[in-house]
Design a protein around this motif. Structure first.
Motif, PDB file in Angstrom:
ATOM      1  N   LEU A   7       0.844  -1.200   0.000  1.00  0.00           N
ATOM      2  CA  LEU A   7       0.000   0.000   0.000  1.00  0.00           C
ATOM      3  C   LEU A   7       0.878   1.249   0.000  1.00  0.00           C
ATOM      4  O   LEU A   7       1.966   1.244   0.574  1.00  0.00           O
ATOM      5  N   PHE A   8       0.396   2.295  -0.643  1.00  0.00           N
ATOM      6  CA  PHE A   8       1.135   3.558  -0.668  1.00  0.00           C
ATOM      7  C   PHE A   8       0.882   4.305   0.638  1.00  0.00           C
ATOM      8  O   PHE A   8      -0.272   4.679   0.924  1.00  0.00           O
ATOM      9  N   PRO A   9       1.914   4.554   1.459  1.00  0.00           N
ATOM     10  CA  PRO A   9       1.692   5.122   2.791  1.00  0.00           C
ATOM     11  C   PRO A   9       1.129   6.546   2.781  1.00  0.00           C
ATOM     12  O   PRO A   9       0.443   6.950   3.708  1.00  0.00           O
ATOM     13  N   HIS A  10       1.407   7.293   1.694  1.00  0.00           N
ATOM     14  CA  HIS A  10       0.960   8.686   1.637  1.00  0.00           C
ATOM     15  C   HIS A  10      -0.441   8.822   1.050  1.00  0.00           C
ATOM     16  O   HIS A  10      -1.001   9.931   1.019  1.00  0.00           O
ATOM     17  N   PRO A  46      -2.962   4.081   5.528  1.00  0.00           N
ATOM     18  CA  PRO A  46      -2.610   2.696   5.898  1.00  0.00           C
ATOM     19  C   PRO A  46      -2.052   2.573   7.315  1.00  0.00           C
ATOM     20  O   PRO A  46      -2.339   1.595   8.017  1.00  0.00           O
ATOM     21  N   SER A  47      -1.298   3.571   7.768  1.00  0.00           N
ATOM     22  CA  SER A  47      -0.695   3.525   9.112  1.00  0.00           C
ATOM     23  C   SER A  47      -1.743   3.574  10.216  1.00  0.00           C
ATOM     24  O   SER A  47      -1.455   3.250  11.376  1.00  0.00           O
ATOM     25  N   GLU A  48      -2.971   3.964   9.861  1.00  0.00           N
ATOM     26  CA  GLU A  48      -4.052   4.048  10.852  1.00  0.00           C
ATOM     27  C   GLU A  48      -4.918   2.790  10.867  1.00  0.00           C
ATOM     28  O   GLU A  48      -5.938   2.740  11.555  1.00  0.00           O
ATOM     29  N   LEU A  49      -4.508   1.778  10.108  1.00  0.00           N
ATOM     30  CA  LEU A  49      -5.267   0.534  10.003  1.00  0.00           C
ATOM     31  C   LEU A  49      -4.534  -0.605  10.694  1.00  0.00           C
ATOM     32  O   LEU A  49      -3.308  -0.604  10.804  1.00  0.00           O
TER      33      LEU A  49
END
Length: 355
Positions: free
Chosen positions: A91-94, A136-139
């Protein structure tokens, strides 16, 4: 290539070489439309290379690859109508969830609104409505995995590929997500090629399993075929646990062999194995354990005992070798050193074909 409906996948004598190393060696198989087939095997057996050959991320050195009956051997990944869910999710983090899911149709040139509408539909399918604006970092790991599947489904592939999709998840979540993948595959009638080294995962999700070893197919069949009728020592040992012991076929009558294991006699399908010395695979749950005395069987003693909640695991030393045993009687565990007698149920014992 037409994008309508699930497609078959066929390998005809496909090989892939990297210099002197042969990663896949003259492999042939067919995946029927709308089925989930797992490529299973240890690290380095060729399963991931095979998946990448389907995807067009690797090009075959020899042989033919057909998708939906069309020869795609020399077509690029973009021309094959397949999508891949990678082990890392990639997944693209941004980008937020919606932007990640819409990435494929966006780069294909579709208007942004149309791409995002397609993405929202597939996110809803994966139970991710309301998560569109999250990064993605919040999942959680399971949610990231669902986004990766939604992104692969947006392009409505004829074949969906999974490369070790559950390896980054904890054990309890793995079970739930593999059930979700299987349910999704059946509900949408998808053709899926699925790579794992986890035999329990393969047994749980697959219509058919292709077991690979050293760049070739060791055996192919339904989960039940492979578990109950392993072709050889490698498959018997890789698909679940097996006790591989020496036995003797005393006689063969019709399809049934009279097999001697120490002082035990078993009537088993002979599977083409000739009279004389033979190898026998005995599943740990097919071994019955009783306190010594009063019953025919192999005499032994318990060298290891472990309580696993739903069952006991024992190692039992006998004159015929040490047996690994799963016993559901947790109320009356047997202590180390206890003399016991063991016998085997015919349903969990299989003669192995000579290699």
């Amino acid at each position: 290539m037409s994008q309508s409906g699930p497609a078959s996948v066929e390998f005809r004598q496909v090989s892939k070489r990297y210099g002197e190393v042969t990663a896949v060696n003259a492999v042939s198989f067919t995946i029927a439309p709308g089925t989930l087939v797992t490529l299973l095997g240890p690290s380095g057996c060729g399963k991931t290379t095979t998946l990448r050959l389907i995807a067009g991320l690797e090009m075959a050195s020899e042989g033919q690859i057909l998708i939906g009956g069309e020869d795609v051997t020399r077509l690029s990944a973009a021309e094959r109508g397949v999508s891949m869910v990678f082990q890392s999710y990639a997944l693209f983090p941004h980008m937020n969830v919606l932007e990640n899911a819409a990435y494929g149709p966006t780069v294909s040139g579709l208007p942004r609104k149309q791409a995002e509408a397609m993405a929202a539909e597939k996110l809803a399918l994966m139970g991710l409505t309301g998560f569109e604006k999250r990064l993605p970092s919040e999942l959680s790991g399971g949610q990231q995995q669902r986004v990766a599947v939604a992104r692969a489904l947006v392009l409505e592939p004829r074949v969906l590929l999974f490369d070790e999709p559950l390896s980054n998840l904890d054990a309890k979540l793995r079970r739930r997500v593999r059930e979700d993948i299987r349910e999704l595959q059946q509900r949408l009638n998808l053709t899926v090629a699925y790579v794992t080294h986890d035999q329990e995962e393969a047994l749980a999700v697959s219509d058919r399993i292709i077991v690979m070893s050293n760049a070739v197919i060791a055996q192919e069949g339904t989960p039940r075929d492979l578990y109950e009728q392993p072709a050889d020592l490698f498959v018997a040992d890789f698909i679940g646990d097996s006790n591989i012991v020496d036995a003797e076929i005393l006689s063969v009558s019709g399809d049934i062999a009279d097999v001697r294991l120490g002082n035990l006699r078993l009537a088993l399908p002979h599977r083409g194995v000739a009279k004389g010395p033979a190898k026998l695979a005995v599943r740990p749950e097919a071994v019955t354990v009783t306190a010594a005395g009063g019953q025919d069987g192999l005499a032994g003693d318990i060298t290891k005992a472990a309580y696993l909640g739903s069952h006991m695991e024992y190692s039992i030393r006998t004159a015929e070798g040490t047996f690994f045993v799963i016993d559901e009687d947790v109320a009356r565990p047997l202590a180390l050193g206890t003399p016991v007698t063991i016998s085997c149920r015919s349903t969990g014992a299989t003669l192995l074909l000579p290699t």
